[in-house]
Design an enzyme around this catalytic site. Structure first.
Site: not given
Ligand code: SAJ
Length: 419
Positions: A216, A270
């Site tokens: 991720k 993010c």
């Protein structure tokens, strides 16, 4: 063992849509959030975030009795943790991940945990966080066994399955995207697959927890590095008097080149955050990732300096104007096109700085935000207010700006819409 009741901890941008997906498959879901206001909104069948199509799904799930929200966790068959993982400090050298929300969520579920439960960490996490979660649960519940000690024979299974959905397309991507499943033991992974296959149509690909964590972080760091390349190109092209948009479209005709688009910087919660989770764990080895963060973080100031220089030039070529008469128009404040999300938005930072430096008036237009909203001294206007601006600063390529005619005056186009 099947999952009759699923509990999702954290009813935010990821937790709420995920809870709604399970509930839409007629599974009982308990959504947990520390914010009573959020809990009340969900229990009314409403949502507190902007995400296309989510309102209808949540409304149906609550009305049909499959989704309800609470503040204190209750017993369930699976617990999914989807709480924020910000970094601790904005000091360049010490942006360490802040796992306090994750560990708080773990402490809150520990009292209701029972044999046969599956615990999934969905929050974007630094490498090793899932093992930390497992250790904390073992400390808090010495009466149960955990996979770090008992492997596939453990009472409780634990996995990391990072979310990878794009804000604005969450409902579709939750179902269609492939899912990385990182169990602490093979049994943890197989149970997590059973759980996600309730609604995921993409492939569920198994790895270990540490690789899932790094996967991720790698995805978002990769995008950050690629955007940094585009941003660096835009600054180089500015000094060489080359149109960067034309340059990139030409280079992208090569069959193995795919350069991303430059802009005012990288925003959101993010891509501007996750690369730091790699840098903070491996500071000496993460040279490129760290340099990319700096390039993207420096871009807003470069834009502000550009506007300042253009104001000065304008006053030289228009001696009839005083500095107090120069009108600057900023187009867009959100962190990316066609959303209302201002979190970590570079355009907001630029608009605030330009408003402060410009001795004349600065007006901003943000079609996704109500004109009544109070935004750190920013003056919000409508498109027609901007026609008489002397300097037009395009920050976000919202569809409204793509449709409008290029205004007359000095153009500073950060998105290649009018360039
Ligand atoms: N941006 C550019 N140029 C580009 C692309 C993006 O300047 O060519 C800027 C955007 O304007 C924005 C920022 O980058 O300010 C981030 O936008 P984004 O659309 O690239 O990504 P996010 O933050 O909305 O979502 C990302 C996604 N990650 C990847 O695409 C690798 C999403 O899949 C993740 O689930 C999400 O982060 C997350 O939750 O981690």
């Amino acid at each position: 063992m099947s999952f009759e009741i699923i509990s999702v901890i954290g009813m935010g941008y990821i937790g709420l849509p995920t809870a709604a997906m399970f509930a839409a498959r007629k599974i009982k879901v308990i959504g947990v959030d520390i914010n009573q206001h959020v809990v009340d909104i969900i229990n009314r069948g409403d949502i507190h975030i902007v995400e296309p199509d989510l309102d209808m799904i949540v409304h149906a799930a609550v009305t049909e009795g499959y989704l309800r929200a609470v503040v204190i966790p209750e017993p369930a068959d699976a617990f999914l943790i989807a709480v924020p993982t910000p970094f601790k400090s904005s000091d360049d050298e010490s942006r360490k991940p802040d796992l306090s929300y994750v560990m708080g969520a773990v402490e809150s579920i520990a009292p209701v945990l029972k044999k046969g439960n599956l615990v999934v960490l969905e929050s974007t996490s630094p490498v090793g966080a899932t093992e930390d979660v497992a250790r904390l649960l073992a400390d808090l519940r010495p009466d149960l066994t955990f996979p770090q000690d008992f492997g596939s024979d453990a009472d409780v299974n634990i996995a990391h399955c990072p979310e990878r959905v794009l804000p604005g397309q969450v409902v579709r991507e939750l179902v269609e995207n492939d899912r990385v499943i990182g169990g602490i033991s093979p049994k943890c992974s197989s149970r997590a697959i059973d759980l996600y296959q309730t609604f995921v149509k993409g492939e569920c690909v198994v790895t270990d927890a540490r690789t899932a964590e790094m996967a991720k972080l790698t995805e978002n760091a990769c995008r950050d590095v690629q955007i940094a390349f585009a941003n660096e190109l835009s600054v180089i092209c500015d000094t060489l008097n080359i149109n960067v948009w034309e340059l990139i479209s030409l280079a992208n005709r090569h069959p193995r080149i795919n350069i991303l688009q430059p802009g005012p910087g990288v925003g959101g919660h993010c891509i501007a955050v996750d690369p730091w989770f790699i840098v903070s764990r491996s500071p000496n080895e993460s040279k490129l990732i760290k340099a990319a963060r700096k390039i993207n973080d420096d871009k807003p100031q470069w834009v502000v300096d550009k506007v300042n220089a253009k104001i000065k030039d304008y006053l030289i070529t228009h001696p009839e104007l005083t500095p107090q008469e120069v009108l600057v128009a900023c187009y867009g404040l959100a962190f990316k096109p066609n959303i209302d999300d201002l979190r970590e938005s570079p355009s907001m930072k630029i608009a605030i700085a330009v408003t402060a430096l410009n001795k004349g008036k600065t007006v901003c237009i943000e079609p996704n935000i109500s004109l009544e909203k109070n935004l750190d001294g920013i003056v919000l206007g409508r498109a027609h207010d901007l026609a008489r601006a002397h300097i037009h600063l395009l920050l976000v390529d919202h569809q409204e700006f793509r449709k409008m005619e290029k205004p007359s005056g000095v153009i500073i186009d950060l998105r290649g819409v009018w360039a």
